[in-house]
Design a protein around this motif. Structure first.
Motif, PDB file in Angstrom:
ATOM      1  N   GLN A 289     -16.051  19.665 -70.889  1.00  0.00           N
ATOM      2  CA  GLN A 289     -15.051  19.208 -69.939  1.00  0.00           C
ATOM      3  C   GLN A 289     -14.225  18.066 -70.504  1.00  0.00           C
ATOM      4  N   ALA A 290     -14.717  17.427 -71.564  1.00  0.00           N
ATOM      5  CA  ALA A 290     -14.080  16.193 -72.034  1.00  0.00           C
ATOM      6  C   ALA A 290     -12.926  16.436 -72.973  1.00  0.00           C
ATOM      7  N   GLY A 291     -12.588  17.677 -73.286  1.00  0.00           N
ATOM      8  CA  GLY A 291     -11.379  17.785 -74.074  1.00  0.00           C
ATOM      9  C   GLY A 291     -11.225  19.016 -74.914  1.00  0.00           C
ATOM     10  N   ARG A 292     -12.212  19.900 -75.005  1.00  0.00           N
ATOM     11  CA  ARG A 292     -11.981  21.050 -75.858  1.00  0.00           C
ATOM     12  C   ARG A 292     -11.041  22.013 -75.153  1.00  0.00           C
ATOM     13  N   LYS A 293     -10.344  22.813 -75.915  1.00  0.00           N
ATOM     14  CA  LYS A 293      -9.387  23.755 -75.351  1.00  0.00           C
ATOM     15  C   LYS A 293     -10.151  24.950 -74.829  1.00  0.00           C
ATOM     16  N   LYS A 294     -10.358  24.956 -73.553  1.00  0.00           N
ATOM     17  CA  LYS A 294     -11.262  25.903 -72.916  1.00  0.00           C
ATOM     18  C   LYS A 294     -10.496  26.766 -71.932  1.00  0.00           C
ATOM     19  N   ARG A 295     -10.876  27.999 -71.814  1.00  0.00           N
ATOM     20  CA  ARG A 295     -10.263  28.930 -70.886  1.00  0.00           C
ATOM     21  C   ARG A 295     -11.132  29.112 -69.659  1.00  0.00           C
ATOM     22  N   SER A 296     -10.500  29.169 -68.513  1.00  0.00           N
ATOM     23  CA  SER A 296     -11.245  29.425 -67.291  1.00  0.00           C
ATOM     24  C   SER A 296     -11.394  30.923 -67.110  1.00  0.00           C
ATOM     25  N   ALA A 297     -12.084  31.294 -66.043  1.00  0.00           N
ATOM     26  CA  ALA A 297     -12.286  32.708 -65.772  1.00  0.00           C
ATOM     27  C   ALA A 297     -10.960  33.424 -65.551  1.00  0.00           C
ATOM     28  N   SER A 298      -9.929  32.701 -65.114  1.00  0.00           N
ATOM     29  CA  SER A 298      -8.625  33.311 -64.877  1.00  0.00           C
ATOM     30  C   SER A 298      -7.831  33.503 -66.147  1.00  0.00           C
ATOM     31  N   GLY A 299      -8.326  33.028 -67.282  1.00  0.00           N
ATOM     32  CA  GLY A 299      -7.590  33.118 -68.530  1.00  0.00           C
ATOM     33  C   GLY A 299      -6.663  31.952 -68.756  1.00  0.00           C
ATOM     34  N   LEU A 300      -6.560  31.025 -67.799  1.00  0.00           N
ATOM     35  CA  LEU A 300      -5.720  29.845 -67.949  1.00  0.00           C
ATOM     36  C   LEU A 300      -6.522  28.725 -68.599  1.00  0.00           C
ATOM     37  N   ASP A 301      -5.799  27.805 -69.243  1.00  0.00           N
ATOM     38  CA  ASP A 301      -6.461  26.633 -69.792  1.00  0.00           C
ATOM     39  C   ASP A 301      -6.999  25.767 -68.666  1.00  0.00           C
ATOM     40  N   ASP A 302      -8.141  25.122 -68.910  1.00  0.00           N
ATOM     41  CA  ASP A 302      -8.615  24.109 -67.986  1.00  0.00           C
ATOM     42  C   ASP A 302      -7.607  22.969 -67.938  1.00  0.00           C
ATOM     43  N   ASP A 303      -7.613  22.231 -66.836  1.00  0.00           N
ATOM     44  CA  ASP A 303      -6.656  21.130 -66.700  1.00  0.00           C
ATOM     45  C   ASP A 303      -6.926  20.011 -67.697  1.00  0.00           C
ATOM     46  N   ASN A 304      -8.129  19.959 -68.251  1.00  0.00           N
ATOM     47  CA  ASN A 304      -8.453  18.904 -69.218  1.00  0.00           C
ATOM     48  C   ASN A 304      -8.400  19.421 -70.645  1.00  0.00           C
ATOM     49  N   ALA A 305      -7.746  20.565 -70.854  1.00  0.00           N
ATOM     50  CA  ALA A 305      -7.584  21.069 -72.212  1.00  0.00           C
ATOM     51  C   ALA A 305      -6.721  20.098 -73.009  1.00  0.00           C
ATOM     52  N   PRO A 306      -6.950  19.977 -74.318  1.00  0.00           N
ATOM     53  CA  PRO A 306      -6.188  19.012 -75.115  1.00  0.00           C
ATOM     54  C   PRO A 306      -4.709  19.352 -75.162  1.00  0.00           C
ATOM     55  N   VAL A 307      -3.913  18.328 -75.280  1.00  0.00           N
ATOM     56  CA  VAL A 307      -2.468  18.493 -75.317  1.00  0.00           C
ATOM     57  C   VAL A 307      -2.041  19.056 -76.683  1.00  0.00           C
ATOM     58  N   ASN A 308      -1.035  19.913 -76.657  1.00  0.00           N
ATOM     59  CA  ASN A 308      -0.434  20.378 -77.908  1.00  0.00           C
ATOM     60  C   ASN A 308       0.605  19.344 -78.331  1.00  0.00           C
TER      61      ASN A 308
END
Length: 1121
Positions: free
Chosen positions: A651-670
């Motif tokens: 949860q602290a910052g890796r670029k993770k996908r939710s079940a919906s295929g969207l990035d988590d809100d805490n995904a790292p910034v590009n």
């Protein structure tokens, strides 16, 4: 006329509405003229800058004050009162002057504006406008209101009483209390035991989380103790138990105080020590297996009550014998120490030559027993890591801006530090041991004239941890922890973070360590401790660990530079270890290749029946021990004392996908990283830019070192010489003469002391531990120079809180920016992210029960976003003092809108709020928005109706006689029968100055062709009359023909609304000098007021046709009244 930003004259009125029936209610008792702000630096002040223009009445029939009201009354800095008589009912709507004054003035009407008032019989209606600045507010009513924690029937004095009983002390959680057939915990409420008019709600927490199956306890009258039976610990072993209590009066149970937390108590079985390090052929050592809860069975099971722990053997086909089983009994419980302890004898030897890539562990099988209390079933005791120590280790560090000490320089205590003032990515450390993959890479950025570390990426085998601060702006960023490959780490890898987010530690199974200290978004100090296996086999900026400092500056091709005895910059050596662009761990992240042969497998130790001890010997003539493979998907290791568990890291910052295929809100910034290929440091000598001399710097650094008790202890007990560290401090003063880098030099010296003493056997006591001054007596961040360290605990000075006294409780948090998918963008695109929580970078954020978010709602009107007047208070997702998330209101609570904007602020104490930051929840399916969110355009062939994207021809599900027809209207449904849009929204927001702009001449910092290179489109877009600044300020515009402000943005509204308008109101109207509600113009550049319809705007005098050309700032045409 004194020019001062007081009132905003931008508003609209609908003549068809009766303000006596169509109005909003303001219910704020602190607007009373009798309320005086005593603590002007601490109390929250009301500000009407964000008040939506319109008709209002004050709750309870209160009236605006009609007499001179001095500053700091009415809950604000400048109270606004009516200078005039009260109208009668027959007068209808009348104009009245409002006034305010300044603390230094005796003129009660120093500042003036006009509002409209109507007498509605039982109350007055007022047409109010947002004020120009803060803190100005309309004054209404009288009487002294009750303080926030008191109440009365009227809400005012006299008769104010406590809203709820005041709990002056936190509740206390007991040790386990043994009963005949169970044990329990007692949560004691520390409150006057004689009071019977009170009640208390008690909640039970496990690792700061509640369990729905554990009921709350309600105490009443003189009851002060809540009890939790051991049965409720089922599923919670390995977690910290605590309770939280809130109070209320029995007569008013609906008014309850805040929950206060108790101390915590960890429940489970652990080892002491928590890891074991031995040298070859050491005698057997004793490890204590400790249960912090007793073994107590119910009466029926007491004759056979015991807890059997079976060693996880390597040969699982062999029956476990008694000597390999450890048994805990009820009689093992020590009521004085609150522990059950049984010893385990361990013999740990290792053949480092053949098996250096293997890791050892003591491990017991998962507990399933019919003889033990049911709460233990299913519990996994964490394994005990076994490390061997056969060869020298050392530490390499790159600290400050940055100064590097190689492995051999540290080991031999010879030679000087070297500096590298390069921007980019570099290989700090790489192991060359065959079949071992270990690397540490550093990323640096410009920190003024020189460079600083802003990121570190470490890899052992397939375990990869990235700590990245380069994603933000210098001085306003924070370290994000990223774990590529879905957060997969082997059990032997542990990442620790202090609660404030300033210090990080990565422990790898080989014994390698990477320590990272962050300093206020400016730099990272990086420390790498080598394991024994890497002796004679390292390369990179840290050099070759072989005891020979002279070969440390070895290039990848074998060329070796000369190592100086004085500070120097080995530029060719540093450049030789530059990582090619696009190939670093920072760039590859999820695309870093994984090789199964590098899995960090854990090998369990054997049980020796004859010797009755655990044997961790490797013998190549025997079968290898059983393998405990990498942590699977169900693994959720519990790591205590500030360690981050696997879920937290994900949860602290890796670029993770939710079940919906969207990035988590805490995904790292590009973000775009400047690899610094053209960066050239600007070296300087004393005196500094602010006139500081070398003598000033030496005094400041020596004073800091001499006053630091641990530094002095290191000098006395370990014979440490910190002259090179003081030299590092002085060197940093050349570039940062505010002393901000002194703490970096102190921490660097302390790390050197710890590493040196850890390698020196003579520094250990008879108990095998290092002295307290270097271990248990050290405080977090040395109490941030805002507290006193007493045996490892900070006693903070008044006004400071936190484990390391890092939080200024007298100041609200400060927010820097929201964190979305792209750098410097406030847009949260629902096609890319969930957009349920918005994360922000900031500082001074304190994790406590009152930490919350205040959210103001804005809805899209076709061009920009308009305040609706609605506010929400939502919860916070706390990461550390620099990084938090605010929960956004659910879509159902904002009318089903997807496209919506919020202004967000954060409070530590529910009274004092941070500055606001904007986030725009957008949908790129139909909407194109500027990165700053100030304006948006609906795409061709699409509609945006009620905050949701609609395709051309799409029918309204609620009315099939309506469809999206962009040719008729792209903002409202069009009737199929009439072809007329069914509703329209305002064409632009009112009061656009609340959208603070980067610069009054700059519409957008990027997106337009560059003046010197039309093929490049990443330069600033300019407002009317503005021209691009020359490089290096090509992302800013200025008044055409004048470049004096290039490099110094002129922010709005501080420097004006735009390049021609200084204020939306407050100046006489040129078209009617009897009116005083027109724009103020920047006349020195020949700007003129527009006419009545756009009286709040100025334009260039020779371009009057531009009036009304910025509706997102100045709003639609205004009625002439």
């Amino acid at each position: 006329m004194i020019s001062f930003p007081i009132l905003l004259a931008l508003f609209s009125s609908a003549f068809s509405l009766d303000p006596c029936t169509q109005n909003k209610v303001i219910d704020e008792k602190y607007r009373s003229s009798d309320y005086y702000i005593k603590d002007k630096g601490y109390e929250h002040m009301i500000c009407d800058r964000t008040l939506a223009a319109g008709w209002y009445k004050f709750a309870g029939g209160k009236e605006m004050t009609h007499s001179c009201t001095k500053p700091y009354h009415c809950g604000t800095h400048i109270p606004l009162w009516i200078n005039g008589t009260k109208p009668t009912v027959s007068d209808g709507i009348v104009n009245r002057q409002v006034c305010g004054t300044h603390p230094t003035s005796s003129d009660c009407c120093l500042y003036k504006d006009t509002i409209r008032v109507k007498n509605c019989g039982t109350f007055y209606a007022y047409e109010l406008k947002p004020t120009r600045g803060c803190s100005y507010a309309y004054c209404a009513g009288n009487g002294v209101p009750c303080p926030p924690d008191k109440w009365s029937a009227t809400g005012y004095e006299p008769g104010c009483v406590d809203m709820f009983p005041k709990m002056l002390n936190n509740p206390s959680l007991s040790y386990p209390i043994v009963k005949p057939d169970t044990f329990e915990f007692k949560c004691h409420v520390n409150f006057d035991a004689s009071r019977s008019d009170v009640g208390f709600d008690v909640q039970w927490y496990f690792d700061n989380k509640t369990d729905a199956s554990v009921p709350d306890t309600h105490l009443s009258g003189t009851q002060r103790d809540a009890v939790l039976d051991q049965k409720y610990l089922a599923g919670h072993l390995g977690e910290s138990l605590s309770c939280r209590v809130r109070s209320y009066f029995k007569a008013t149970p609906f008014r309850k105080g805040p929950y206060l937390p108790s101390n915590g108590y960890w429940c489970g079985i652990k080892y002491s020590p928590t890891s074991l390090t031995v040298s070859t052929k050491d005698p057997a050592q004793t490890v204590k297996l400790i249960s912090t809860i007793p073994i107590i069975c119910d009466k029926a099971a007491q004759p056979s009550c015991k807890l059997e722990l079976y060693l996880d053997n390597n040969n699982h086909n062999t029956v476990t014998t008694t000597s390999c089983t450890k048994v805990m009994k009820p009689t093992d419980w020590n009521a004085a120490t609150h522990e059950s302890v049984i010893p385990v004898q361990i013999l740990a030897q290792r053949d480092p030559k053949k098996d250096a890539d293997k890791n050892l562990a003591l491990h017991f099988q998962q507990i399933f027993s019919g003889d033990a209390p049911p709460i233990f079933n299913g519990y996994n005791i964490p394994y005990l890591p076994i490390h061997t120590k056969d060869k020298d280790t050392s530490q390499c560090r790159c600290t400050g801006d940055p100064h590097c000490v190689t492995l051999d320089t540290h080991l031999t205590r010879k030679g000087a530090q070297y500096d590298y003032y390069k921007v980019g990515e570099f290989m700090m450390y790489e192991s060359t041991v065959p079949n071992r993959l270990f690397q540490v890479q550093a990323r640096t950025w410009s920190c003024g004239r020189v460079t600083c570390n802003c990121g570190v990426a470490a890899r052992e085998g397939n375990d990869i941890v990235i700590i990245d601060m380069c994603h933000g702006h210098y001085g306003k960023s924070f370290p994000q922890v990223l774990i590529p490959h879905k957060g997969a780490l082997s059990q032997g890898t542990v990442v620790s973070q202090d609660p404030a987010g300033n210090h990080f530690l990565i422990d790898f199974p080989s014994g390698a360590q990477v320590k990272v200290d962050a300093y206020k978004g400016r730099l990272l100090n990086i420390y790498i401790t080598s394991p024994e296996d890497d002796f004679g086999a390292t390369q990179g900026l840290c050099g070759t660990l072989d005891g020979n400092r002279d070969n440390d500056l070895k290039h990848p091709d074998g060329t070796t530079d000369t190592f100086s005895m004085k500070r120097f910059q080995p530029n060719s050596f540093v450049e030789s270890w530059r990582i090619p662009i696009g190939s670093s761990m920072f760039d590859l992240k999820e695309n870093i290749p994984v090789d199964r042969k590098y899995n960090n497998d854990i090998y369990y130790c054997n049980c020796d029946q004859k010797k009755s001890l655990v044997d961790c010997t490797f013998d190549n003539n025997k079968n290898l021990p059983a393998v405990h493979t990498r942590c699977g998907s169900k693994c959720n290791p519990v790591i205590q004392n500030g360690h981050i568990n696997l879920q937290a890291l994900q949860q602290a910052g890796r670029k993770k996908r939710s079940a919906s295929g969207l990035d988590d809100d805490n995904a790292p910034v590009n973000y775009f990283f400047d690899y610094g290929l053209s960066f050239a440091p600007q070296l300087r000598n004393f005196p500094t830019e602010n006139g500081k001399t070398q003598a000033d710097a030496e005094k400041a650094c020596r004073d800091a070192f001499s006053k630091h008790s641990t530094i002095q202890q290191c000098t006395t007990h370990a014979g440490m010489d910190f002259s090179s560290d003081i030299d590092e401090c002085v060197e940093d003063f050349k570039y940062f003469d505010d002393g901000s880098f002194v703490s970096s030099a102190i921490d660097s010296a302390l790390a050197s002391c710890v590493a040196t003493m850890s390698r020196n056997a003579s520094c250990y006591g008879t108990d095998g531990k290092l002295p307290d001054f270097i271990s248990t007596d050290r405080c977090p961040s040395d109490c941030s120079n805002q507290g006193t360290c007493v045996h490892g605990t900070c006693h903070c000075h008044t006004g400071y809180v936190g484990d390391g006294c890092e939080i200024n409780s007298r100041q609200p948090p400060e927010l820097y920016n929201v964190i979305t998918s792209y750098e410097d963008s406030v847009l949260c695109d629902v096609t890319m992210r969930l957009c349920e929580t918005v994360y922000m970078a900031g500082s001074n954020i304190f994790n406590n029960s009152k930490l919350s978010c205040r959210i103001e709602e804005f809805k899209f009107d076709g061009t920009g976003f308009v305040a609706t007047g609605r506010h929400f208070t939502t919860g916070v997702v706390y990461d550390n003092m620099y990084h938090v998330g605010c929960k956004l209101p659910a879509k159902s609570t904002v009318g089903g809108y997807t496209v919506i904007s919020y202004n967000i602020s954060v409070t530590n104490d529910a009274r004092h709020y941070s500055n606001e930051v904007k986030v725009v929840k957008t949908d790129s399916t139909c909407l194109n928005c500027r990165d700053d969110g100030l304006s948006c355009q609906i795409q061709a062939g699409m509609c945006l109706i009620d905050g949701n994207c609609r395709q051309s021809g799409e029918l309204n599900k609620m009315n099939h006689n309506q469809k999206c027809d962009p040719a008729k209207s792209n903002k409202a449904w069009t009737s199929l029968s009439t072809g007329i849009d069914t509703g329209s929204l305002p064409t632009a927001p009112l009061g656009g100055i609340r959208y603070k702009r980067f610069d009054i001449w700059t519409r957008n910092k990027t997106g337009c062709p560059c003046a010197g290179d039309a093929t490049s489109k990443n330069c600033a877009c300019c407002d009317d009359g503005g021209c691009q600044c020359p490089a290096p300020n090509q992302h800013q515009c200025t008044l055409c023909g004048s470049t004096q402000n290039c490099g110094t943005p002129q922010p709005g509204p501080d420097m004006g609304i735009d390049g021609y308008t200084t204020a939306l109101a407050d100046c006489p109207c040129k078209f009617d000098k009897t009116k005083y509600n027109c724009a103020c113009c920047q006349e020195e550049i020949k700007s003129c007021q527009c006419g009545p319809e756009h009286r709040n705007q100025c334009v260039a005098c020779d371009h009057m046709d531009h009036c009304g050309n910025k509706p997102w700032i100045f709003g639609p045409p205004m009625p002439n009244h």
